[in-house]
Write a protein that holds these residues in place. Structure first.
Motif, mmCIF file in Angstrom:
data_model
loop_
_atom_site.group_PDB
_atom_site.id
_atom_site.type_symbol
_atom_site.label_atom_id
_atom_site.label_comp_id
_atom_site.label_asym_id
_atom_site.label_seq_id
_atom_site.Cartn_x
_atom_site.Cartn_y
_atom_site.Cartn_z
ATOM 1 N N ASN A 125 5.899 9.826 -7.868
ATOM 2 C CA ASN A 125 4.825 10.257 -7.538
ATOM 3 C C ASN A 125 4.680 10.063 -5.994
ATOM 4 O OD1 ASN A 125 1.953 10.899 -6.679
ATOM 5 N ND2 ASN A 125 1.469 10.711 -8.883
ATOM 6 N N LYS A 126 4.689 10.811 -5.305
ATOM 7 C CA LYS A 126 4.879 10.790 -3.705
ATOM 8 C C LYS A 126 3.447 10.414 -3.274
ATOM 9 C CE LYS A 126 8.278 14.279 -2.763
ATOM 10 N NZ LYS A 126 8.662 15.683 -2.197
ATOM 11 N N ALA A 127 2.392 10.773 -3.906
ATOM 12 C CA ALA A 127 1.035 10.321 -3.371
ATOM 13 C C ALA A 127 0.827 8.983 -3.906
ATOM 14 C CB ALA A 127 -0.053 11.207 -4.083
ATOM 15 N N LEU A 128 1.228 8.354 -5.091
ATOM 16 C CA LEU A 128 1.035 6.995 -5.168
ATOM 17 C C LEU A 128 2.089 6.098 -4.300
ATOM 18 C CD1 LEU A 128 0.909 7.142 -8.900
ATOM 19 C CD2 LEU A 128 -1.102 6.934 -7.223
ATOM 20 N N PHE A 129 3.203 6.631 -4.028
ATOM 21 C CA PHE A 129 4.024 5.928 -3.084
ATOM 22 C C PHE A 129 3.429 5.629 -1.736
ATOM 23 C CE2 PHE A 129 8.682 5.390 -4.124
ATOM 24 C CZ PHE A 129 8.514 5.179 -5.611
ATOM 25 N N ALA A 148 0.663 3.201 -1.832
ATOM 26 C CA ALA A 148 1.136 1.631 -1.839
ATOM 27 C C ALA A 148 1.948 1.381 -0.476
ATOM 28 C CB ALA A 148 2.042 1.561 -2.863
ATOM 29 N N GLY A 149 2.103 2.147 0.406
ATOM 30 C CA GLY A 149 2.641 2.242 1.729
ATOM 31 C C GLY A 149 4.374 2.283 1.421
ATOM 32 N N ILE A 150 4.834 2.781 0.595
ATOM 33 C CA ILE A 150 6.245 2.935 0.427
ATOM 34 C C ILE A 150 6.730 4.156 1.038
ATOM 35 C CG2 ILE A 150 7.951 2.943 -1.289
ATOM 36 C CD1 ILE A 150 6.079 1.621 -3.314
ATOM 37 N N SER A 151 7.375 4.097 2.255
ATOM 38 C CA SER A 151 7.764 5.388 2.930
ATOM 39 C C SER A 151 8.814 5.759 2.416
ATOM 40 C CB SER A 151 7.840 4.924 4.609
ATOM 41 O OG SER A 151 8.913 3.965 4.628
ATOM 42 N N GLU A 152 9.694 5.332 1.893
ATOM 43 C CA GLU A 152 10.924 5.774 1.451
ATOM 44 C C GLU A 152 11.285 5.241 -0.067
ATOM 45 O OE1 GLU A 152 12.659 8.207 2.901
ATOM 46 O OE2 GLU A 152 11.746 8.440 4.807
ATOM 47 N N THR A 156 -0.184 1.517 -11.610
ATOM 48 C CA THR A 156 0.987 1.206 -12.603
ATOM 49 C C THR A 156 2.283 1.836 -12.089
ATOM 50 O OG1 THR A 156 -0.461 1.425 -14.537
ATOM 51 C CG2 THR A 156 1.803 1.654 -15.034
ATOM 52 N N PRO A 157 3.230 0.897 -11.944
ATOM 53 C CA PRO A 157 4.658 1.248 -11.371
ATOM 54 C C PRO A 157 5.512 2.177 -12.367
ATOM 55 C CG PRO A 157 4.050 -0.984 -10.905
ATOM 56 C CD PRO A 157 3.264 -0.600 -12.003
ATOM 57 N N LEU A 158 5.627 1.720 -13.541
ATOM 58 C CA LEU A 158 6.536 2.680 -14.539
ATOM 59 C C LEU A 158 5.924 2.801 -15.672
ATOM 60 C CD1 LEU A 158 9.542 0.271 -13.744
ATOM 61 C CD2 LEU A 158 9.426 2.360 -13.084
ATOM 62 N N ALA A 204 0.982 6.522 -13.462
ATOM 63 C CA ALA A 204 1.805 5.695 -13.228
ATOM 64 C C ALA A 204 2.991 6.428 -12.141
ATOM 65 C CB ALA A 204 2.905 5.275 -14.537
ATOM 66 N N ALA A 205 3.470 5.553 -11.375
ATOM 67 C CA ALA A 205 4.147 6.017 -10.310
ATOM 68 C C ALA A 205 5.607 6.502 -10.628
ATOM 69 C CB ALA A 205 4.169 4.965 -9.109
ATOM 70 N N MET A 206 6.108 6.000 -11.632
ATOM 71 C CA MET A 206 7.563 6.360 -11.861
ATOM 72 C C MET A 206 7.954 6.401 -13.451
ATOM 73 S SD MET A 206 9.774 3.932 -8.780
ATOM 74 C CE MET A 206 8.901 2.689 -9.191
ATOM 75 N N GLU A 207 8.969 6.985 -13.429
ATOM 76 C CA GLU A 207 9.705 6.987 -14.599
ATOM 77 C C GLU A 207 11.210 7.219 -14.532
ATOM 78 O OE1 GLU A 207 9.477 9.973 -17.881
ATOM 79 O OE2 GLU A 207 9.005 11.441 -16.575
#
Length: 429
Positions: A159-163, A166-170, A191-193, A274-277
């Motif tokens: 999820n680009k918006a959640l990244f 969280a300040g995750i640029s890439e 929730t990361p995953l 959750a941000a990823m799967e």
């Protein structure tokens, strides 16, 4: 696969060892006659979610319209239920006319048991024109026993918006960078995953990829051939997974969560919870079917490299879907496979269901940028490993799933996982 050919009895023993249900089912197989002269073909598949479910049903009706004396009877199952039902049917020696297959070790054992039609000659020349990487899982001793309709890989959907929140640029490209991203997401109460812990196979993806990154893709097949997974890189893979689990990255209740249910893994990501799967190329479709879907906020990145490992980030873990026929299936079943593998059908599948094409001419129909990203990763892949629970014999594949699930739940150590898989592999005859 490295193992000697198994008898039908050996296949059934392996299936029983995998712990799958063995309840009786009615016999399968099309009705090739009757007073009306109509041939009924029974087609078993796992397309239970939209839009694929509706698209496939429409394709069956289209084929019937083109072939008035053929009736397609569709039987659909969820992934795990399908595996169980197919194990039951194999024990009876009666498979459906057309059935879903992932290829690999399970198909090989069905072939060795004399239950699957050799399609090599019956599908020339159109079968040979399909993408070589897509055909590979269904080739046994250079003979074709299945026809692919899909090809793809496992990777992280995020999820680009959640990244951004969280300040995750890439997206991370290394395992340490991935763990840092997990920590940043948790620091923002995200929730990361998402993980379907109940179904086990989604968790297997983590260990399999980590094993590929630490030992290299070829090492997984060699370990299976040698019946030895106790080497240091495989233990290290479990240790890396332990590092991740220690961060408590998964959604609440993940051990009891399914994959495609309204509260399962796909929906958790699709609903922005959750941000990823870690999932295959079908993920966007299931996220939208089980949840809301992320639209433009959805992104994809390959499984990160492990520092100091022998594997490369360009080595791919995945597979696709295919169809096989029971031995002695009528010509109408072969005709349906040809129809399903045609350019016109593949274009429709790519446009409406988001699959990656197996017919080269259908590649132009890919519109989704994430599906294009998956395709680009496949194009530059320097190694390919089929899903372990399909590449290996059933008992071994099931043990991988079970052991990794136990590691994730905290009831087995990395060393015990490696030892348990090795023990099952050695017992497999």
């Amino acid at each position: 696969m490295g193992d000697p050919a198994l008898s039908r009895r050996g296949f059934l023993a392996a299936s029983a060892a995998a712990g799958l249900g063995m309840t009786a089912l009615t016999a399968c197989g099309g009705d090739s006659g009757g007073s009306s002269g109509t041939t009924t073909i029974e087609w078993w598949n796992i397309s239970t979610t939209e839009p694929a479910k509706g698209v496939w049903a429409a394709l069956a009706r289209k084929f019937e319209a083109q072939n008035p004396k053929v009736k397609i009877k569709i039987v659909q199952f969820e992934n795990e239920a399908y595996k169980s039902k197919m194990t039951t049917l194999t024990s009876s020696g009666k498979l459906p006319d057309i059935f879903h297959t992932w290829g690999g070790g399970i198909l090989k054992q069905q072939v060795d048991a004399g239950l699957v039609e050799d399609l090599t000659d019956r599908t020339k020349p159109w079968g040979d024109a399909l993408l070589p990487v897509a055909r590979e899982p269904y080739l046994i001793d250079d003979r074709a026993y299945g026809i692919p309709f899909d090809i793809g890989m496992i990777g992280f959907w995020y999820n680009k918006a959640l990244f951004d929140q969280a300040g995750i640029s890439e997206p991370p490209t290394t395992w340490s960078g991935f763990l840092d991203a997990v920590r940043k997401l948790k620091a923002e109460s995200i929730t990361p995953l998402a993980l379907a812990g109940k179904e086990k196979w989604p968790g297997m993806y983590y260990w399999a990829y980590l094993a590929m990154r630490t030992a290299g893709a070829e090492a997984l097949q060699k370990a299976y051939d040698d019946k030895d997974f106790t080497g240091a890189p495989f233990v290290e893979a479990g240790q890396h997974l332990e590092e991740l689990v220690a961060l408590q990255p998964f959604q609440k209740g993940f051990l009891g969560a399914a994959y495609s249910t309204p509260t399962g893994q796909a929906a958790t990501v699709g609903n922005g919870k959750a941000a990823m799967e870690l999932m295959g190329q079908w993920a966007p479709v299931v996220q939208a079917d089980a949840g809301k879907g992320l639209g433009k906020n959805l992104g994809f990145f390959p499984f990160p490299a492990v520092e100091g490992g022998k594997g490369a980030i360009t080595e791919v873990f995945g597979g696709g879907g295919g169809h096989a026929l029971r031995r002695g299936a009528p010509q109408a079943a072969v005709d349906f496979l040809k129809f399903f593998a045609s350019e016109a059908t593949d274009l429709e599948l790519v446009k409406k269901t988001g699959v990656l094409p197996v017919v080269p001419a259908a590649e132009s129909a890919i519109a989704d940028p994430n599906i294009k990203a998956v395709q680009e990763q496949l194009k530059k892949a320097t190694g390919f490993q089929l899903y372990l629970d399909q590449a290996y014999a059933p008992a071994v594949g099931q043990e991988v799933n079970d052991s990794v699930a136990a590691l994730i739940s905290g009831s087995m150590s990395p060393e015990q996982v490696a030892q348990s898989i090795t023990k099952t592999a050695k017992e497999e005859q």
